[in-house]
Structure formats: C-alpha cells, structure tokens
Write a protein that holds these residues in place. Structure first.
Motif, PDB file in Angstrom:
ATOM      1  N   CYS A  43      -5.595  -1.951  -5.004  1.00 58.28           N
ATOM      2  CA  CYS A  43      -5.675  -0.530  -5.383  1.00 58.28           C
ATOM      3  C   CYS A  43      -6.002   0.253  -4.392  1.00 58.28           C
ATOM      4  CB  CYS A  43      -6.827  -0.094  -6.567  1.00 58.28           C
ATOM      5  SG  CYS A  43      -6.188  -0.843  -8.030  1.00 58.28           S
ATOM      6  N   PHE A  44      -5.210   0.037  -3.026  1.00 58.29           N
ATOM      7  CA  PHE A  44      -5.319   0.497  -1.515  1.00 58.29           C
ATOM      8  C   PHE A  44      -3.968   1.485  -1.188  1.00 58.29           C
ATOM      9  CE2 PHE A  44      -9.072  -2.174  -2.049  1.00 58.29           C
ATOM     10  CZ  PHE A  44      -9.911  -1.416  -1.338  1.00 58.29           C
ATOM     11  N   THR A  45      -4.084   2.379  -0.393  1.00 58.95           N
ATOM     12  CA  THR A  45      -2.986   3.103  -0.120  1.00 58.95           C
ATOM     13  C   THR A  45      -3.109   4.011   1.051  1.00 58.95           C
ATOM     14  OG1 THR A  45      -1.262   5.087  -1.031  1.00 58.95           O
ATOM     15  CG2 THR A  45      -3.780   5.266  -1.589  1.00 58.95           C
ATOM     16  N   ILE A  46      -2.041   4.408   1.917  1.00 61.60           N
ATOM     17  CA  ILE A  46      -2.231   5.264   2.853  1.00 61.60           C
ATOM     18  C   ILE A  46      -1.546   6.541   2.562  1.00 61.60           C
ATOM     19  CG2 ILE A  46      -2.411   3.463   4.636  1.00 61.60           C
ATOM     20  CD1 ILE A  46       0.602   3.599   5.171  1.00 61.60           C
ATOM     21  N   SER A  99      -0.254  -4.038 -10.873  1.00 62.03           N
ATOM     22  CA  SER A  99      -0.868  -4.117  -9.712  1.00 62.03           C
ATOM     23  C   SER A  99       0.073  -3.986  -8.475  1.00 62.03           C
ATOM     24  CB  SER A  99      -1.783  -5.146  -9.393  1.00 62.03           C
ATOM     25  OG  SER A  99      -2.339  -5.257  -7.762  1.00 62.03           O
ATOM     26  N   PRO A 100       0.293  -3.098  -7.582  1.00 64.52           N
ATOM     27  CA  PRO A 100       1.100  -3.005  -6.266  1.00 64.52           C
ATOM     28  C   PRO A 100       1.013  -4.150  -5.442  1.00 64.52           C
ATOM     29  CG  PRO A 100      -0.289  -0.874  -6.332  1.00 64.52           C
ATOM     30  CD  PRO A 100      -1.065  -1.830  -7.312  1.00 64.52           C
ATOM     31  N   LYS A 101      -0.088  -5.107  -5.668  1.00 63.27           N
ATOM     32  CA  LYS A 101      -0.125  -6.225  -4.960  1.00 63.27           C
ATOM     33  C   LYS A 101       0.118  -7.432  -5.489  1.00 63.27           C
ATOM     34  CE  LYS A 101      -3.499  -8.673  -1.874  1.00 63.27           C
ATOM     35  NZ  LYS A 101      -5.158  -8.845  -1.702  1.00 63.27           N
ATOM     36  N   THR A 102       0.637  -8.391  -4.926  1.00 67.49           N
ATOM     37  CA  THR A 102       1.035  -9.663  -5.714  1.00 67.49           C
ATOM     38  C   THR A 102      -0.230 -10.308  -5.736  1.00 67.49           C
ATOM     39  OG1 THR A 102       3.356  -9.827  -5.252  1.00 67.49           O
ATOM     40  CG2 THR A 102       2.389 -11.704  -5.938  1.00 67.49           C
ATOM     41  N   LEU A 103      -0.804 -10.693  -7.017  1.00 57.76           N
ATOM     42  CA  LEU A 103      -1.987 -11.525  -7.076  1.00 57.76           C
ATOM     43  C   LEU A 103      -1.787 -13.038  -7.347  1.00 57.76           C
ATOM     44  CD1 LEU A 103      -4.013  -8.872  -9.142  1.00 57.76           C
ATOM     45  CD2 LEU A 103      -4.097  -9.042  -6.702  1.00 57.76           C
ATOM     46  N   PRO A 104      -2.838 -13.568  -7.047  1.00 55.73           N
ATOM     47  CA  PRO A 104      -2.625 -15.203  -7.268  1.00 55.73           C
ATOM     48  C   PRO A 104      -2.434 -15.721  -8.799  1.00 55.73           C
ATOM     49  CG  PRO A 104      -4.782 -14.786  -6.803  1.00 55.73           C
ATOM     50  CD  PRO A 104      -4.254 -13.351  -6.410  1.00 55.73           C
ATOM     51  N   ARG A 105      -1.390 -16.086  -9.093  1.00 54.39           N
ATOM     52  CA  ARG A 105      -1.041 -16.219 -10.732  1.00 54.39           C
ATOM     53  C   ARG A 105      -2.119 -17.114 -11.272  1.00 54.39           C
ATOM     54  NH1 ARG A 105       5.206 -15.966 -11.512  1.00 54.39           N
ATOM     55  NH2 ARG A 105       5.666 -13.895 -10.870  1.00 54.39           N
ATOM     56  N   SER A 106      -2.339 -18.442 -10.617  1.00 54.71           N
ATOM     57  CA  SER A 106      -3.238 -19.441 -10.997  1.00 54.71           C
ATOM     58  C   SER A 106      -4.544 -18.924 -11.391  1.00 54.71           C
ATOM     59  CB  SER A 106      -3.371 -20.710  -9.932  1.00 54.71           C
ATOM     60  OG  SER A 106      -1.912 -21.090  -9.741  1.00 54.71           O
ATOM     61  N   ALA A 107      -5.172 -18.196 -10.276  1.00 59.47           N
ATOM     62  CA  ALA A 107      -6.499 -17.655 -10.747  1.00 59.47           C
ATOM     63  C   ALA A 107      -6.493 -16.457 -11.798  1.00 59.47           C
ATOM     64  CB  ALA A 107      -6.921 -16.909  -9.364  1.00 59.47           C
ATOM     65  N   ASP A 133      -6.999   4.063  -3.994  1.00 62.25           N
ATOM     66  CA  ASP A 133      -5.990   4.971  -4.507  1.00 62.25           C
ATOM     67  C   ASP A 133      -6.912   5.575  -5.850  1.00 62.25           C
ATOM     68  OD1 ASP A 133      -5.676   2.875  -6.610  1.00 62.25           O
ATOM     69  OD2 ASP A 133      -3.813   2.284  -6.318  1.00 62.25           O
ATOM     70  N   SER A 134      -6.114   6.023  -6.697  1.00 59.23           N
ATOM     71  CA  SER A 134      -7.040   6.715  -7.876  1.00 59.23           C
ATOM     72  C   SER A 134      -7.434   5.683  -8.861  1.00 59.23           C
ATOM     73  CB  SER A 134      -5.759   7.712  -8.866  1.00 59.23           C
ATOM     74  OG  SER A 134      -4.629   6.974  -8.964  1.00 59.23           O
ATOM     75  N   ASN A 135      -6.710   4.589  -9.057  1.00 58.77           N
ATOM     76  CA  ASN A 135      -7.019   3.507 -10.072  1.00 58.77           C
ATOM     77  C   ASN A 135      -8.201   2.709  -9.209  1.00 58.77           C
ATOM     78  OD1 ASN A 135      -4.978   3.309 -12.160  1.00 58.77           O
ATOM     79  ND2 ASN A 135      -3.782   3.283 -10.322  1.00 58.77           N
ATOM     80  N   GLY A 136      -8.175   2.495  -8.047  1.00 59.67           N
ATOM     81  CA  GLY A 136      -9.479   2.021  -7.195  1.00 59.67           C
ATOM     82  C   GLY A 136     -10.791   2.750  -7.335  1.00 59.67           C
ATOM     83  N   CYS A 169       0.779  -1.112  -0.011  1.00 59.42           N
ATOM     84  CA  CYS A 169       0.146  -0.121   0.014  1.00 59.42           C
ATOM     85  C   CYS A 169       0.970   1.317   0.115  1.00 59.42           C
ATOM     86  CB  CYS A 169      -0.908   0.092   1.174  1.00 59.42           C
ATOM     87  SG  CYS A 169      -2.275  -1.377   1.141  1.00 59.42           S
ATOM     88  N   LEU A 170       2.036   1.037   0.531  1.00 58.94           N
ATOM     89  CA  LEU A 170       2.950   2.157   0.428  1.00 58.94           C
ATOM     90  C   LEU A 170       3.503   2.545  -1.043  1.00 58.94           C
ATOM     91  CD1 LEU A 170       4.762   2.077   4.000  1.00 58.94           C
ATOM     92  CD2 LEU A 170       3.200   3.658   3.079  1.00 58.94           C
ATOM     93  N   ARG A 171       3.689   1.645  -1.876  1.00 59.02           N
ATOM     94  CA  ARG A 171       4.107   1.772  -3.115  1.00 59.02           C
ATOM     95  C   ARG A 171       3.430   2.821  -3.964  1.00 59.02           C
ATOM     96  NH1 ARG A 171       4.415  -4.565  -4.741  1.00 59.02           N
ATOM     97  NH2 ARG A 171       5.857  -5.357  -2.997  1.00 59.02           N
ATOM     98  N   THR A 172       4.288   3.435  -4.854  1.00 65.23           N
ATOM     99  CA  THR A 172       3.579   4.459  -5.516  1.00 65.23           C
ATOM    100  C   THR A 172       3.046   3.655  -6.558  1.00 65.23           C
ATOM    101  OG1 THR A 172       5.428   6.021  -5.236  1.00 65.23           O
ATOM    102  CG2 THR A 172       4.090   6.686  -6.856  1.00 65.23           C
ATOM    103  N   ALA A 173       1.541   4.170  -6.639  1.00 60.11           N
ATOM    104  CA  ALA A 173       0.652   3.477  -7.723  1.00 60.11           C
ATOM    105  C   ALA A 173      -0.111   4.785  -8.555  1.00 60.11           C
ATOM    106  CB  ALA A 173      -0.421   2.565  -7.175  1.00 60.11           C
TER     107      ALA A 173
END
Length: 310
Positions: free
Chosen positions: A190-193, A98-106, A250-253, A31-35
């Motif tokens: 897509c969440f940030t602080i 995506s700043p978050k690592t999503l499940p690749r299989s899904a 964040d802006s994308n969300g 969430c701290l990464r710049t997105a």
C-alpha cells in the motif's frame, strides 16, 4: 576474441546492478498503479467484524435460552461459523486487490492457520457459553470458579484446562497471528508516489472510527496485544523504509495505520481506567495487564442485567 571476453566480463560485473535495477523498476511499477480506496471491502470487513465477532456474545446473552437446546449450536455459534467463512474470503479478496504481488505460499498458510484457529475457538467458546449459563465467572480463573470447585471427579479439571488451552491460547494464537500477518503483508503493497493517492476519501474517514474501535476489542477480548503491537511497529518500520525511497502510504495503507493508532490509544485508556481493579488484577497478573471486556461484564454488570431482565 579478446573483445568478446571483455564484453563478457563487463556483463558479469554489472549483473548485480542490472538485477537491482529490474527489482526497483518492478517495485516502482507497483507503486505507480492506481490503488483506490477499497470502500466495498473495508465496509464489508468492518460490518462483518462487528456483527459476527462482537455481536456473537451479545446474541448469546440477550437471546432466550429456550430458543436453542444446550446440546445444539446456539445463535452465537452460527454467527461464529459464518465468521469463519466470510473472513478468509474477505482476506483473500483484499490480497487480490494489492498492487504488489505477495508471496502466495505465505498467504495460503496464513489462511489455513486462521481457519484452524478460529474453528478451535468455536468449539471452546461453545462450551464456555454453556458454563456461563451455569454460573461460570469470566473474571475468575478456571480453578477459582465456584462451579468448578464442586466438580467430581477432580481429574475432570484437567480436561477443562485442556479445553481452555485450545480456546484461549492455541486457538487465539492460530486465529489472530495469521490475521495480523495478512494485514501486514497487504500493507507492504500500500505505497505510492502518486500525490492524489496519499489522501483518504470521506468513506475512509467514516469507517475509521468503527475499524479502530473493533481492533481495540480484538486486542482486549482476544488478548492479542503482543502480535498487534509487533504488527504496528512493523508497519511503522515499513513506512520509514519506504519513505527513504520516495514512497508514502496510499489511502488503504493510511486507513490501516490510523485504525491501529486509534486502537492503541483506546487500549491505553482502557488499561488506565481499570488499573486499580483488584479482582481483575488477580486474573491478569504481571506487566501485560489488559482485562477482557466480557470479564468486566461478568464482574460488574451481569448481576444488574439479570435484575433488569427479571
């Protein structure tokens, strides 16, 4: 020896806490990464949706029939083929950002199912387009269409119903459910602080109208209100869950959330305007009454269009 045993017991007792702490730190780091707002991807996504998906039937209607043989793909079908290639590519690029690592299989399973469903729809929609040229009425059911009543032998009706099932039911399900699932998986990251990332830039506001209008078309023409509304509710639940942790979209969300909200308002207005249409009510019985735009076209506008072109 007793001291060593006590240290081991303390490590075992605090293991769940340490695991949750490490998990929370990974989530916080994401969430701290710049997105920044993905203007290039969202712009390409919106343009190709309007051009290749919405524009496909428009090209079929206005393109002269003489330009393409009926036993060969038409211009609209080439649009559909291109859509089946560009959309999975853009979805994969979106997941990569995506700043978050999503499940690749899904993600991979959703992309595969999407391509299969869109391809099945391509075949069914091609046949339906040729039926339209022969007088098929979209606002009527298959068996109520005049050209189908004279079909011989009558057992061919079962073949056309199977084709319609692959097109309208199975094809749409395998096409749109993975699409909404991919968008939701992307939304979960897509969440940030960071305060500066909680506002949408001007480019996002400019794309918001076309994006929300396209999702209205997707829900009405694709008859996908159920997966759409479930995705929207899942997004809202995710926002409330993340808000308790101090995270906000964040802006994308926000762009995705506002696009779905606009679409929901447009769908409600669309249903309210056509609520008393008796002919459309016959084709769309029950509580889930959401008429398709092209069914409205064949019912009220096609004859006027034919008269003007003649």
């Amino acid at each position: 020896m007793p001291a060593i045993m006590r240290r081991r017991q303390n490590c075992v007792m605090h293991a769940p806490f340490l695991t949750s702490l490490r998990h929370g730190s990974r989530e916080t780091d994401a969430c701290l990464r710049t997105a920044r707002f993905h203007t290039d991807l969202w712009c390409c996504f919106t343009i190709q949706n309007w051009l290749l998906d919405f524009g496909r039937p428009v090209v079929m209607i206005f393109c002269p029939v003489e330009w393409f043989a009926l036993n060969r793909p038409s211009a609209g079908e080439y649009f559909h083929m291109l859509y089946n290639i560009t959309t999975p590519f853009l979805m994969l690029k979106l997941i990569e950002r995506s700043p978050k690592t999503l499940p690749r299989s899904a993600v991979y399973l959703c992309i595969i199912a999407f391509v299969m469903g869109a391809s099945a729809h391509l075949v069914g929609d091609s046949i339906k387009h040729r039926l339209l040229l022969s007088g098929y009425q979209l606002h009527l059911s298959l068996r109520e269409n005049p050209i189908m009543k004279n079909l011989r032998p009558q057992t061919l009706m079962d073949s056309f119903e199977l084709l319609q099932y692959y097109d309208e039911s199975l094809g749409h399900c395998m096409w749109y459910v993975p699409l909404f699932l991919i968008l939701f998986l992307y939304f979960t990251g897509c969440f940030t602080i960071v305060k500066s990332e909680k506002k949408m830039p001007v480019s996002a506001w400019l794309l918001l109208g076309p994006s929300g209008l396209y999702y209205w078309y997707l829900v009405t023409e694709g008859q996908t209100f159920i997966p759409f509304i479930f995705t929207f509710f899942a997004m809202m639940a995710t926002v409330m869950h993340q808000k308790r942790k101090g995270f906000l979209p964040d802006s994308n969300g926000l762009f995705l959330l506002y696009s779905f909200s606009i679409s929901l308002v447009l769908v409600s207005a669309w249903v309210a305007c056509l609520w008393k249409d008796a002919v459309l009510r016959r084709k769309y019985p029950g509580v889930m009454y959401i008429p398709e735009p092209w069914a409205l076209y064949t019912l009220h506008l096609r004859d006027k269009h034919m008269t003007l072109t003649d």
